[in-house]
Design a protein around this motif. Sequence first.
Motif, mmCIF file in Angstrom:
data_model
loop_
_atom_site.group_PDB
_atom_site.id
_atom_site.type_symbol
_atom_site.label_atom_id
_atom_site.label_comp_id
_atom_site.label_asym_id
_atom_site.label_seq_id
_atom_site.Cartn_x
_atom_site.Cartn_y
_atom_site.Cartn_z
ATOM 1 N N CYS A 184 -4.761 -40.370 5.029
ATOM 2 C CA CYS A 184 -3.986 -41.168 4.146
ATOM 3 C C CYS A 184 -3.830 -41.217 3.104
ATOM 4 O O CYS A 184 -4.517 -40.167 2.304
ATOM 5 C CB CYS A 184 -5.283 -42.552 4.499
ATOM 6 S SG CYS A 184 -4.169 -43.582 3.461
ATOM 7 N N ALA A 185 -2.122 -40.910 2.467
ATOM 8 C CA ALA A 185 -1.947 -41.354 1.303
ATOM 9 C C ALA A 185 -2.323 -42.191 0.480
ATOM 10 O O ALA A 185 -3.194 -41.552 -1.509
ATOM 11 C CB ALA A 185 -0.484 -42.113 1.015
ATOM 12 N N TYR A 186 -3.485 -43.047 0.952
ATOM 13 C CA TYR A 186 -4.797 -43.927 -0.146
ATOM 14 C C TYR A 186 -5.540 -43.611 0.196
ATOM 15 O O TYR A 186 -6.865 -44.610 -0.612
ATOM 16 C CB TYR A 186 -3.722 -45.429 -0.102
ATOM 17 C CG TYR A 186 -2.679 -45.081 -0.586
ATOM 18 C CD1 TYR A 186 -2.241 -46.307 -2.206
ATOM 19 C CD2 TYR A 186 -1.658 -45.489 0.715
ATOM 20 C CE1 TYR A 186 -0.654 -45.655 -2.007
ATOM 21 C CE2 TYR A 186 -0.274 -45.607 0.491
ATOM 22 C CZ TYR A 186 0.313 -45.786 -0.519
ATOM 23 O OH TYR A 186 1.563 -46.284 -0.798
ATOM 24 N N CYS A 187 -6.653 -42.918 0.526
ATOM 25 C CA CYS A 187 -7.675 -42.976 0.860
ATOM 26 C C CYS A 187 -7.882 -41.650 1.781
ATOM 27 O O CYS A 187 -7.004 -40.913 2.169
ATOM 28 C CB CYS A 187 -8.585 -43.512 1.171
ATOM 29 S SG CYS A 187 -8.414 -44.025 3.722
ATOM 30 N N TYR A 195 0.839 -35.141 3.162
ATOM 31 C CA TYR A 195 -0.496 -35.316 3.456
ATOM 32 C C TYR A 195 -0.725 -34.914 5.023
ATOM 33 O O TYR A 195 -0.921 -35.682 6.319
ATOM 34 C CB TYR A 195 -0.667 -36.817 3.821
ATOM 35 C CG TYR A 195 -1.260 -37.693 2.586
ATOM 36 C CD1 TYR A 195 -1.886 -37.703 1.448
ATOM 37 C CD2 TYR A 195 0.200 -38.549 1.793
ATOM 38 C CE1 TYR A 195 -2.197 -38.035 -0.476
ATOM 39 C CE2 TYR A 195 0.951 -38.634 0.188
ATOM 40 C CZ TYR A 195 -0.876 -38.215 -0.801
ATOM 41 O OH TYR A 195 -0.750 -38.428 -2.126
ATOM 42 N N ILE A 196 0.165 -34.052 5.137
ATOM 43 C CA ILE A 196 -0.221 -33.337 6.704
ATOM 44 C C ILE A 196 -0.977 -32.015 6.003
ATOM 45 O O ILE A 196 -0.375 -31.182 5.519
ATOM 46 C CB ILE A 196 0.944 -32.687 7.567
ATOM 47 C CG1 ILE A 196 1.333 -33.959 7.910
ATOM 48 C CG2 ILE A 196 0.807 -31.987 8.577
ATOM 49 C CD1 ILE A 196 2.459 -34.218 9.234
ATOM 50 N N ASN A 229 1.206 -46.272 6.224
ATOM 51 C CA ASN A 229 1.557 -44.211 5.550
ATOM 52 C C ASN A 229 2.296 -43.100 7.064
ATOM 53 O O ASN A 229 2.755 -43.976 8.110
ATOM 54 C CB ASN A 229 0.698 -43.677 6.094
ATOM 55 C CG ASN A 229 -0.867 -43.630 5.762
ATOM 56 O OD1 ASN A 229 -0.701 -42.704 4.069
ATOM 57 N ND2 ASN A 229 -1.481 -44.679 5.374
ATOM 58 N N ASP A 230 3.775 -43.802 5.854
ATOM 59 C CA ASP A 230 4.929 -42.498 6.441
ATOM 60 C C ASP A 230 4.584 -41.312 5.915
ATOM 61 O O ASP A 230 4.339 -40.511 5.286
ATOM 62 C CB ASP A 230 6.267 -43.093 6.038
ATOM 63 C CG ASP A 230 7.137 -43.968 6.590
ATOM 64 O OD1 ASP A 230 7.098 -44.589 7.483
ATOM 65 O OD2 ASP A 230 7.099 -45.247 5.198
ATOM 66 N N VAL A 231 4.654 -40.231 7.265
ATOM 67 C CA VAL A 231 4.157 -39.126 7.419
ATOM 68 C C VAL A 231 5.249 -38.102 6.643
ATOM 69 O O VAL A 231 6.468 -37.537 7.097
ATOM 70 C CB VAL A 231 3.330 -38.808 8.719
ATOM 71 C CG1 VAL A 231 3.067 -37.142 8.498
ATOM 72 C CG2 VAL A 231 2.799 -38.876 9.218
ATOM 73 N N ALA A 232 5.098 -36.508 5.597
ATOM 74 C CA ALA A 232 5.930 -35.991 4.902
ATOM 75 C C ALA A 232 5.065 -34.757 5.544
ATOM 76 O O ALA A 232 4.090 -34.837 5.253
ATOM 77 C CB ALA A 232 5.814 -36.491 3.801
#
Length: 499
Positions: free
Chosen positions: A85-88, A121-122, A114-117
């Motif tokens: 997650c981008a926020y946790c 965040y992968i 979340n939108d994955v990039a």
Amino acid sequence: MNELSLVNDSLLKQRLTELDSIASWTPHILSDLERFVRTAGDYDLFRVNPIKYATANGLCESEGIELFVYAAKVGLFEMQWLLTCAYCPQVAGSFRELDQVHPRFQCEFCNALNDVALDDYIQVTFTISNAVRDIVFRHPEMLSVEDYYLRYNFSKDFKPPHGMTHEQLVAALSRGFADIEANQQSRFEFDVTAGRFEVLDLSHKLLLVFFANGEPAEPQATLVRLESGRFIVPDRSTGPREMSLGDGRFAFRQTTDLSPGKHTIQIENRTSDRGRFWFLQYPYQFEPHLVEYEPFLSGKRLLLTPCFGELYKTQLVDERESLAVSDITYLFTDLKDSTPLYESVGDVNAYFLVRQHFDILNKIIRERSGTMVKTIGDAVMAGFERPKDAVLASIEMIEELSRFNQTASRPLGLKVGVHRGRAIAVRLNDRMDYFGQDVNIAARVQGLARVNEICLTESVMEAPGVSDIVKGRPASRDYENLKGIGQKMEIYRIEISPV
């Protein structure tokens, strides 16, 4: 936490022998890896960060990445694609192959959308094969509830905000952990302050959010039942709530309101299995921030690692899906007057020269941590994580081709363009390809270049280290029209003198 330390000695030696046979390693690399497998703790062998491993063992980053890519291929480790997650630091999903990753998800821990990039965040990690050495983190039911949340469900190497330590962050937010067995109940006393109070059970993928507002009230009590795949709160109305906090959107499925003050929560587990609970208190007007990490192997960087593309052609984005790449550097090349070349020396001789030139370029691309995406006629498209690597590769390509020309039957002239930007990554003919406006711009920038010249866009020129690389070389700067793009761009022309 109990550790499962038994190593399958014969299988470990077999896997190391296979690893030794498929690539060339410096002498200490495999012995260090064997020692790591035998002696490291269970947590250290769970979701290994190859960049961190490389730093700890005196390797360069690319060596560490290649070591674990090959180790996964022979079955010593398992490669895992983690959606974080981008926020946790919650690991929202763990997949064995990239084509199982979807481009959008909602975090079960904080409920952020979340939108994955591929480069944000992968994370790509490696866990020891359970056939070689079983570890307790392959059996999350054996973990304490604290380890279940903080070590199994959380990604490693995240940086807590405001200079805090991991322990300080947990102490600031956590109000306790508890396991409640099937058909059992427990009571918990809390001093709820204004803000957001949460009851989380990730073993059932459930989150109940209490929004505490107003003046402190008399002691309150709430009954919560874990039943039928959801939290049921008989005495309070619950419903979804969507809001924007900080930079992201959060959609809370089950929420209710209460007043600050002393609060008793009684939880009844009416399911047939254990519930694993974490109670958290977020302060008033808490706003989440984007999570920062120590350096890790991103999905983008792995796709730009040549040995991955060669060994794992099936582990790519599903052809029906696409994933965003927010920052990648594209290098395009082309040969001068390739059509007359075929006319003057014949198809066979011309093709042989072109193949030799491809080999030269591919070797340099790999040495500079890039990957050759594809060839288009006599042209090359390559991808790099860092702009400075693409610029260094460009210079070395022209210089090396000039050396080649000293013995070639017909000299070849190279034109290069480099641009940095976004893209959409898709699978095409069992390989990764990249599409989008910035890819088109990169191709058009190359079209501006003359022989023995590199054309760079402003976004490349301003990247760390690039100005130092081109310093002292003949250069010019101007605004140029890009064919088919419909806009002028600032272009830097760098002239490379033949060797």
